[in-house]
Structures are given as C-alpha cells and as structure tokens.
Design a protein around this motif. Structure first.
Motif, short mmCIF file in Angstrom:
data_model
loop_
_atom_site.label_atom_id
_atom_site.label_comp_id
_atom_site.label_asym_id
_atom_site.label_seq_id
_atom_site.Cartn_x
_atom_site.Cartn_y
_atom_site.Cartn_z
N GLN A 188 0.92 -1.35 -0.26
CA GLN A 188 0.00 0.27 0.22
C GLN A 188 1.04 1.68 -0.03
O GLN A 188 0.96 2.52 -0.84
CB GLN A 188 -1.02 -0.24 1.51
CG GLN A 188 -2.22 -0.68 1.15
CD GLN A 188 -3.30 -0.78 2.05
OE1 GLN A 188 -2.54 -0.02 3.39
NE2 GLN A 188 -4.36 -1.16 1.63
N ALA A 189 2.17 1.33 0.89
CA ALA A 189 2.63 1.77 1.01
C ALA A 189 3.46 2.24 -0.66
O ALA A 189 3.78 4.38 -1.18
CB ALA A 189 4.07 1.94 1.94
N ALA A 190 4.19 2.01 -0.87
CA ALA A 190 4.53 1.21 -2.26
C ALA A 190 3.87 2.04 -3.21
O ALA A 190 4.51 2.80 -4.05
CB ALA A 190 4.66 0.24 -3.02
N ARG A 191 2.55 1.21 -2.88
CA ARG A 191 1.45 2.05 -4.61
C ARG A 191 1.38 3.91 -3.57
O ARG A 191 0.70 4.62 -4.98
CB ARG A 191 -0.05 1.48 -4.49
CG ARG A 191 0.22 -0.19 -4.98
CD ARG A 191 -1.10 -0.69 -5.82
NE ARG A 191 -1.61 -0.95 -4.44
CZ ARG A 191 -1.34 -2.58 -3.07
NH1 ARG A 191 -1.17 -2.99 -3.95
NH2 ARG A 191 -2.03 -2.48 -2.84
N ARG A 192 0.97 4.66 -3.11
CA ARG A 192 0.93 5.43 -2.67
C ARG A 192 2.22 6.17 -3.51
O ARG A 192 2.08 7.15 -3.58
CB ARG A 192 0.92 5.87 -0.87
CG ARG A 192 -0.53 5.69 -0.66
CD ARG A 192 -0.70 5.92 0.64
NE ARG A 192 0.11 5.52 1.61
CZ ARG A 192 0.00 4.49 2.78
NH1 ARG A 192 -1.05 3.69 2.48
NH2 ARG A 192 0.89 3.77 3.35
N ALA A 193 3.39 5.96 -2.85
CA ALA A 193 3.97 6.57 -4.01
C ALA A 193 4.72 6.30 -5.51
O ALA A 193 5.91 6.82 -5.92
CB ALA A 193 5.55 5.38 -3.06
N GLY A 194 3.53 5.55 -5.85
CA GLY A 194 3.37 5.90 -7.30
C GLY A 194 4.33 3.93 -7.72
O GLY A 194 3.95 4.08 -8.98
N PHE A 195 4.42 3.14 -7.06
CA PHE A 195 4.41 2.30 -7.64
C PHE A 195 3.51 1.12 -7.53
O PHE A 195 2.78 1.12 -6.73
CB PHE A 195 6.13 1.68 -6.92
CG PHE A 195 6.87 2.53 -6.89
CD1 PHE A 195 8.12 2.74 -7.92
CD2 PHE A 195 7.56 3.16 -5.56
CE1 PHE A 195 8.65 3.21 -7.55
CE2 PHE A 195 8.40 3.92 -5.29
CZ PHE A 195 9.21 4.30 -6.46
N ALA A 196 3.52 -0.05 -9.02
CA ALA A 196 2.57 -1.17 -8.78
C ALA A 196 2.54 -1.93 -7.65
O ALA A 196 1.83 -2.87 -7.00
CB ALA A 196 2.84 -1.74 -9.79
N ASP A 197 3.71 -2.45 -6.87
CA ASP A 197 4.07 -2.76 -6.13
C ASP A 197 5.43 -2.55 -4.72
O ASP A 197 6.18 -1.56 -5.11
CB ASP A 197 4.51 -4.89 -6.46
CG ASP A 197 4.07 -5.60 -5.66
OD1 ASP A 197 4.29 -5.19 -3.99
OD2 ASP A 197 4.09 -6.75 -5.84
N VAL A 198 5.75 -3.52 -3.77
CA VAL A 198 6.71 -3.47 -3.56
C VAL A 198 8.15 -2.83 -4.51
O VAL A 198 8.06 -3.79 -5.56
CB VAL A 198 7.49 -3.68 -2.19
CG1 VAL A 198 5.77 -3.98 -0.75
CG2 VAL A 198 6.93 -5.64 -2.65
N ILE A 199 9.04 -2.05 -4.19
CA ILE A 199 10.44 -1.96 -4.92
C ILE A 199 11.47 -3.00 -3.88
O ILE A 199 11.64 -2.61 -2.91
CB ILE A 199 10.10 -1.08 -5.89
CG1 ILE A 199 10.35 -0.11 -4.23
CG2 ILE A 199 9.16 -0.35 -6.50
CD1 ILE A 199 11.67 1.13 -5.13
N ALA A 200 12.83 -3.30 -4.64
CA ALA A 200 13.63 -3.83 -4.37
C ALA A 200 14.90 -2.48 -4.25
O ALA A 200 14.91 -1.61 -5.64
CB ALA A 200 14.80 -4.63 -5.18
N HIS A 201 15.03 -2.65 -2.95
CA HIS A 201 15.96 -1.94 -2.63
C HIS A 201 17.28 -1.54 -4.13
O HIS A 201 17.62 -2.60 -4.01
CB HIS A 201 16.70 -1.71 -1.27
CG HIS A 201 15.94 -2.50 -0.23
ND1 HIS A 201 15.03 -3.35 0.17
CD2 HIS A 201 16.53 -1.71 0.57
CE1 HIS A 201 14.54 -3.23 1.29
NE2 HIS A 201 14.77 -2.62 1.54
#
Length: 282
Positions: A188-201
C-alpha cells in the motif's frame, strides 16, 4: 528556506557484527541461488550498511518541516580502503557536498565516511546522489558533479545471471540491511508512492553484483572488491524477469555490470574494482 546541516558526526556508529554481516551476505546470495559463503570477508556493502543510519538522519534533517516526500536513490559510489573489522570502534561522519533545487524536488550529493576511532584511519568513503521529490525550498549549496563513468578498455566476455527477486527476499534484505523504508515492505505504501508493488532496494541489486563478481573473478573473496559504483535507472518489482550482466576487463581488475528487468535497464554504469588476491598486498 531550509537551513542545511553542514556536517554530522555519529560517535556511536554501530560496530560491525560478524554474525550480522554474514547474515546480510547470506540473504543477498539467496537471490543468486548461491549458498552462504565460506569466506569471512564483508566487502564494501558492509560500509554502506554501517553508515546508512547516519545518512538517513542527515536527509531527514534536511526534509524536516516540508511534509511528505519521496526519496529516489540516483547513484552510489563506495571506496573501500580497509575492510571493516568486527568489533572495531568506528566513527561515522556525513557531509552534504551539494544541494540543488529542481522542478521535481531537491537533488543532493551526500558523502559519508567511516573512520577507525583507534587509529584515525579512514576505512571507507561513500557518495550518494539523491532526489527528494516534493521538497523545493532547500538552500542551494556547492556544485553537483555527475558521477564519473570510466570507460572499460578491452572488455572480456559478458556473462548473465538470472535473479530470484520476490517479496520475501526484498523484505529479508531490508531487515538484514536495516533499511525498512515502507516502499520496500508495504504494497500500500509503495502504491501511494506511485509504484505498482513493493520495489527492491537499489543497493540490494548492487550487493548482488558484488557477490556474483567476487565468486566469478575474485575466488569468492568479497574483500577484494575495493570500489563499486552504479546509477539507478528504474525500480525493480518482485516477480519480474530480472538479470545481472557482468563484463570483466581483459586485465581482470575491473568488472562492469548492469541489471535488466523486463527488458529495461534498472541499474546502469555499474563498475567494480578488484584488488589482488589475498597475500599479494592491497
């Protein structure tokens, strides 16, 4: 205007814990399909993990009072002078070298260093280029110099290695590295930041290059990786077809690398510098 901190010192920088450093490498190697290393070296990424808390605090001080923002890691360079010794007392320092306000936010160059408190000898120097999206009121400072991309002379054959990056691995890496940014852990936090899912570091991808290059070109000795640098071009999501490409120099002292995901370049201009084999001097 934000008044920028000049430099910051962390007199209580965390000691290198051999067990934690080994766990970090073991987690990293899982995405390569490799077992835990039987070598005790920590490599240059240990310096990044040890200085990351101070770097985070320095950036947070800059962003304080400006509301929500997104941090985009643009590039990272690490020069390792001496491998960190387990239990050795260290000082970590941070310096904002340059700050520039751009249409998308505030771009900055941040240098952190690790110094052996007992001897005063610098152990590692790290420079990060960062964009704080949404912050446009910082006080400009210095001159932002693009990260150099040295040309590799007489490259050898490129080898490719498929990477196993899934949500569980991204989360495990974050806990091992101490980087618990929600965009890596919370969909959810990733989507709020504009990503479709969590992202790798981004640095997890660099750590994969360090481990694989050490295995292929340095007899498995991560401490022979004396320098590493890369630029981050796009995020990597779990489950995407992601591949690491390594190209050694003919002399065997450098290795260029890229990370590709879904056919697009995610990490570019990657470069590792290797030292001589153990016993041959540094």
């Amino acid at each position: 205007m934000t008044t920028l901190p000049g430099s910051a010192l962390d007199p209580s920088a965390p000691l290198l814990d051999a067990g934690a450093a080994g766990h970090y490498r073991t987690v990293t190697r899982r995405a390569l399909g490799r077992p835990a290393s039987d070598r005790s070296g920590t490599g240059p990424l240990a310096a990044f993990v040890l200085t990351h808390p101070l770097a985070e605090r320095t950036v947070a001080d800059l962003a304080a009072g400006h509301g929500p923002y997104s941090l985009v890691h643009l590039a990272q360079q690490i020069e390792l002078h001496h491998p960190a010794r387990a239990g050795a007392p260290l000082d970590a320092s941070a310096e904002l070298d340059a700050v520039r306000v751009e249409p998308k936010g505030t771009r900055l160059a941040l240098t952190t260093t690790l110094t052996d408190r007992t001897t005063g000898v610098e152990q590692a120097r790290l420079t990060a280029h960062i964009l704080l999206v949404g912050i446009g009121a910082a006080e400009p400072r210095g001159t932002l110099v693009p990260t150099a991309v040295p040309r590799q002379e007489a490259p050898g054959a490129t080898v490719s290695h498929d990477l196993g990056i899934d949500r569980a691995w991204i989360a495990d890496y974050g806990h091992a590295a101490g980087d618990l940014n929600p965009v890596h852990l919370d969909p959810q936090a990733a989507r709020r930041a504009g990503f479709a899912d969590v992202i790798a570091h981004g640095m997890s991808l660099v750590s994969l290059a360090v481990e694989e290059a050490a295995e292929r070109y340095a007899d498995g000795d991560a401490d022979r990786v004396l320098a590493v640098g890369a630029r981050f071009a796009r995020p990597v999501l779990p489950g995407e077809g992601t591949t690491l490409d390594l190209t050694p120099s003919a002399a065997g002292d450098t290795v260029a690398f890229t990370v590709r995901s879904q056919g697009a370049t995610a990490v570019k201009s990657g470069r590792l510098r290797l030292g001589p084999a153990t016993g041959a001097g540094r």
